[in-house]
Structures are given as structure tokens and as C-alpha cells.
Design an enzyme around this catalytic site. Structure first.
Site, PDB file in Angstrom:
ATOM      1  CG  ASN A  57       1.864  40.982  18.214  1.00 54.74           C
ATOM      2  OD1 ASN A  57       2.687  41.347  19.050  1.00 54.74           O
ATOM      3  ND2 ASN A  57       0.686  41.579  18.072  1.00 54.74           N
ATOM      4  N   GLY A  68       6.083  37.860  13.899  1.00 56.92           N
ATOM      5  CA  GLY A  68       7.522  37.766  13.695  1.00 56.92           C
ATOM      6  C   GLY A  68       8.243  37.216  14.909  1.00 56.92           C
ATOM      7  CD  GLN A  76      25.255  11.153  38.228  1.00 56.72           C
ATOM      8  OE1 GLN A  76      25.873  11.677  39.142  1.00 56.72           O
ATOM      9  NE2 GLN A  76      24.422  10.132  38.411  1.00 56.72           N
ATOM     10  CD  GLU A 103      11.322  40.112  13.765  1.00 60.09           C
ATOM     11  OE1 GLU A 103      11.148  41.343  13.675  1.00 60.09           O
ATOM     12  OE2 GLU A 103      10.986  39.327  12.863  1.00 60.09           O
TER      13      GLU A 103
END
Length: 414
Positions: free
Chosen positions: A273, A275, A312, A397
């Protein structure tokens, strides 16, 4: 007066402020609408400034060399530990800095501007130190944490196996108890720091199939039966070695078990969590650096007789990048606070932050490369390294597909 006057980072910052002169501007300058110090208190701004300055002075000048030569920068990481970055959210009685999850996210974002790969390893090391600090007994805490906080010793997190990645509960590495030792057999895959690290936080099977049969055991480098596979060749994350970790009748004292038997899966998930917040913060640092570098490039590079900044279409692309960056930062910091407060929604918010930020921040880095044109593809320019180093964050992770599963499960169970 520092709020955490007993904390190592606070004390070190006081010394640094008296002994060093920091540049008037941080490395990446101040861009008001994406300023990473917005919303932070004065103490957090000091932490952040020290981290930015360290990233600029010690990491950024070396990041390309570390990547190209695949160097593990031990000396620089130990310098980071002198600032308290070796155990950021570890308790102060064992050498940690005792900071919050939000403080940690702020620090990792700043450090990642200097070298995302090295910062990601430092974040894994911090997670290992926190696991021992939080779930270990007093003897284990005082044995392992002090040298980890100074980075005299380095740590690796060993969960993934060749046959169990996202399905971590199906891991097969076994630890059979024989008297006052566990005998480990099996292997772990994709382990950051493997072969260089001194401490391996290993999730292994001591009991029945499934999550309830998993325990957490610390294996120290040099233990007979512990060996390593070849160093993997990777797209990014090249400043940290990745190898398989192999156990062949590897006998480890029962005293090295962290927590109770069968508690390992819970420990692993709680570690992840945090990590997830950490690795998302590393993505954020890479994206922040990429936005600023792109802004500067658009102002300098001319095509068709005028700066690219006048186009733009590119202005709108830059606006989208900045918006994604700030949204990612807000999600990460919100999840970090929820985790610190141990709220019921913390797991889902950490998963959302990891999912959103790693996807969006990679997209920012990739768009930044596109806007640099051919220059962005050259290794003389940092943009390509931020792209390569942040890509893996969508996988590790817990892959972002798994994050979606965790989020949906949280929603459907309510």
C-alpha cells in the site's frame, strides 16, 4: 523549532541550514501552476527543498552515466541516508526520520527529478525497513533498522516468483521449520537490488496453500544456500540491479521471522500500500521534470521562423500535461494522508493513485519526448530516460490491471 525535534531528518536539516548554502532557486525553478510546494506547510517545504537540492547536486549530474553503465550508486545513496532518506517513515528510536506518508511522497517526488530509477530503489529499501520496524519485535527492530536507515546495509523486497506475479498468494517458495531454523527452497524473480542488497525481506510458504500459509522471513546476504541469478538487461531502471533470488536448502534462524507464522501475506500487502504511493511519487517526479524541460525546449527551439512555444497545438498539449501532473499529485497526496490515518478507504485510494498517476505520468513523459522531436530520442537528453524509467511503474507494486481489480472490489463490497 522542528515539529519532530527528535527526528533525524529534522536535526540534519537544522545542521544543513547552518552549514551549507543552497541555491536561491531549486533545480527545476518555480512554475506557479504546477509548483510542487503548493499546499505544504513550512516544514514540508524544507524537506522538499533539501530533496530537490540533493537531486540536482548529487543525482541529476550522474543519472545518465548510472543508466548507461548500469551503476548502483552506493555512495550517493548513503549520502541521501545522511539526510534521513534511508528510513523516512521508520520510527526515530531505531534511526528513522519518523515522517508521515505525505512527507515521504513529497520527498520521493523531489528526488525522482534527479534520477527516477535510483529513487525507486530507495523507495523499495524504505518499504523493507518499514516492514521490519512495524511488524518486527524489539530485538529485530534494533538489529536490522539502524544499518538500513544509514544505508550501511541495503534491503530488497522478495515477493514475486517466476510463476506468481499478480497472484501473489499462490507463491511456492517454501520454508520448512527444522528445530530453531527454517529451511528455504525456491526462487524469487525481478528482485530490485538482488545481489547487492544485504537484507532480503522474503515472503515464503510455511503452511497451507493460499494467503494464510505465507510468512515473512529476513534472509541475510552470505547465508549458505542463498544465491542469485544473472543480472537482467532492462529497458529502464538500470541504476539498480535486478536478479532472481534463489534458495537451496537455505537455513535461516526462526528469530528472523517477522511477525507470526501465517502473517506474511498481510505484511506484504500493507507494505505494498505504501509502496504504491512511493512508486507513484517517483513517476510524478519524472513527469514534473519532463514538463519543465518541455516548457524550456518550446521556448528555445525555433521552427518556421518562430519559437515552438508560439504554436497553439503545442501550447494545448503542454496545458494537458500540466493538468495531468497536478491531478496526479493531488491523488497521490490524498491517498498518502488516508494511509497515514489508516482510513477504511486507504487501500482503494492507494490503488487509484498508483493506477492514475503511473499511467498519466508516463503519458506526460512520452508526450514530452514527442515534443522534443528527434532530440528527445537521443540519450544526450534526459527525457528519454524519464520515459524508460517510469514505464515499469505501470507494472510493478501490483500491475495497473490489479489496481483496477482492487478498486472495483472495494466499490462492489460496499
Amino acid at each position: 523549532m522542528w515539529r519532530r525535534s527528535c527526528g533525524h531528518l529534522g536535526a540534519r536539516l537544522c545542521w544543513l541550514r547552518g552549514g551549507l548554502q543552497f541555491p536561491a532557486k531549486r533545480h527545476w525553478g518555480v512554475v506557479s501552476c504546477i509548483d510542487p510546494s503548493m499546499g505544504l506547510n513550512e516544514e514540508q517545504k524544507e524537506f522538499q527543498k533539501v530533496a530537490f537540492d540533493f537531486a540536482a547536486q548529487e543525482m541529476a549530474p550522474n543519472m545518465a552515466e548510472w543508466d548507461q553503465k548500469e551503476l548502483f550508486p552506493v555512495d550517493v545513496m548513503r549520502k541521501a541516508a545522511q539526510l534521513g532518506f534511508g528510513g523516512i517513515y521508520v520510527q526515530t528510536d531505531v534511526g528513522g526520520s519518523g515522517l508521515s506518508r505525505l512527507d515521504t511522497a513529497v520527498i520521493f517526488e523531489a528526488l525522482a527529478t534527479g534520477c527516477t530509477s535510483t529513487t525507486a530503489y530507495i523507495s523499495i529499501h524504505n518499504m523493507c525497513a518499514w516492514i521490519i520496524d512495524t511488524f518486527g519485535n524489539e530485538e529485530q527492530r534494533h538489529k536490522f533498522c539502524p544499518p538500513l536507515c544509514t544505508m550501511e546495509k541495503f534491503a530488497s523486497y522478495c515477493l514475486t516468483e517466476p510463476g506468481s506475479g499478480s497472484d501473489a498468494a499462490s507463491l511456492l517458495t517454501s520454508a520448512k521449520r527444522q528445530g530453531d531454523h527454517y529451511v528455504l527452497n525456491g526462487s524469487k524473480a525481478f528482485i530490485s537490488g538482488a545481489g547487492e542488497s544485504d537484507v532480503y525481506v522474503v515472503m515464503c510458504r510455511t503452511g497451507e496453500p493460499g494467503p494464510k500459509g505465507i510468512s515473512c522471513i529476513v534472509v541475510e546476504k552470505g547465508t549458505p544456500g542463498l544465491s542469485f541469478g544473472k543480472k537482467e538487461k532492462k529497458v529502464g531502471w538500470n541504476s539498480q540491479p535486478t536478479r532472481a533470488v534463489i534458495f537451496e536448502d537455505c537455513a535461516v534462524p526462526v528469530a528472523n521471522r517477522i511477525g507470526d507464522e501465517g502473517q506474511g501475506f498481510l505484511i506484504a500487502m500493507k507494505g505494498l500500500n505504501g509502496g504504491r504511493i512511493n512508486v507513484a511519487s517517483c513517476s510524478l517526479g519524472a513527469a514534473y521534470a519532463s514538463v519543465v524541460l518541455t516548457r524550456d525546449h518550446l521556448n528555445v527551439r525555433k521552427q518556421f521562423g518562430e519559437p515552438l512555444a508560439n504554436k497553439q497545438y503545442l501550447q494545448f498539449k503542454l496545458a494537458d500535461m500540466a493538468t495531468r501532473l497536478v491531478a496526479s499529485r493531488l491523488m497521490i497526496r490524498s491517498a498518502a494522508v488516508a494511509l497515514q490515518e489508516e482510513r477504511e478507504d486507504a487501500v482503494a485510494l492507494c490503488s487509484m493513485a498508483k493506477l492514475f498517476a503511473t499511467d498519466e505520468c508516463f503519458a506526460i513523459c512520452n508526450q514530452a519526448l514527442q515534443m522534443h522531436g528527434g532530440y528527445g530520442y537521443l540519450k544526450d537528453y534526459a527525457i528519454q530516460q524519464y520515459v524508460r524509467d517510469s514505464r515499469v511503474h505501470q507494472i510493478l507494486e501490483g500491475s495497473n490491471e490489479v489496481m483496477r481489480m482492487l478498486i472495483s472490489r472495494s466499490l462492489l463490497q460496499q
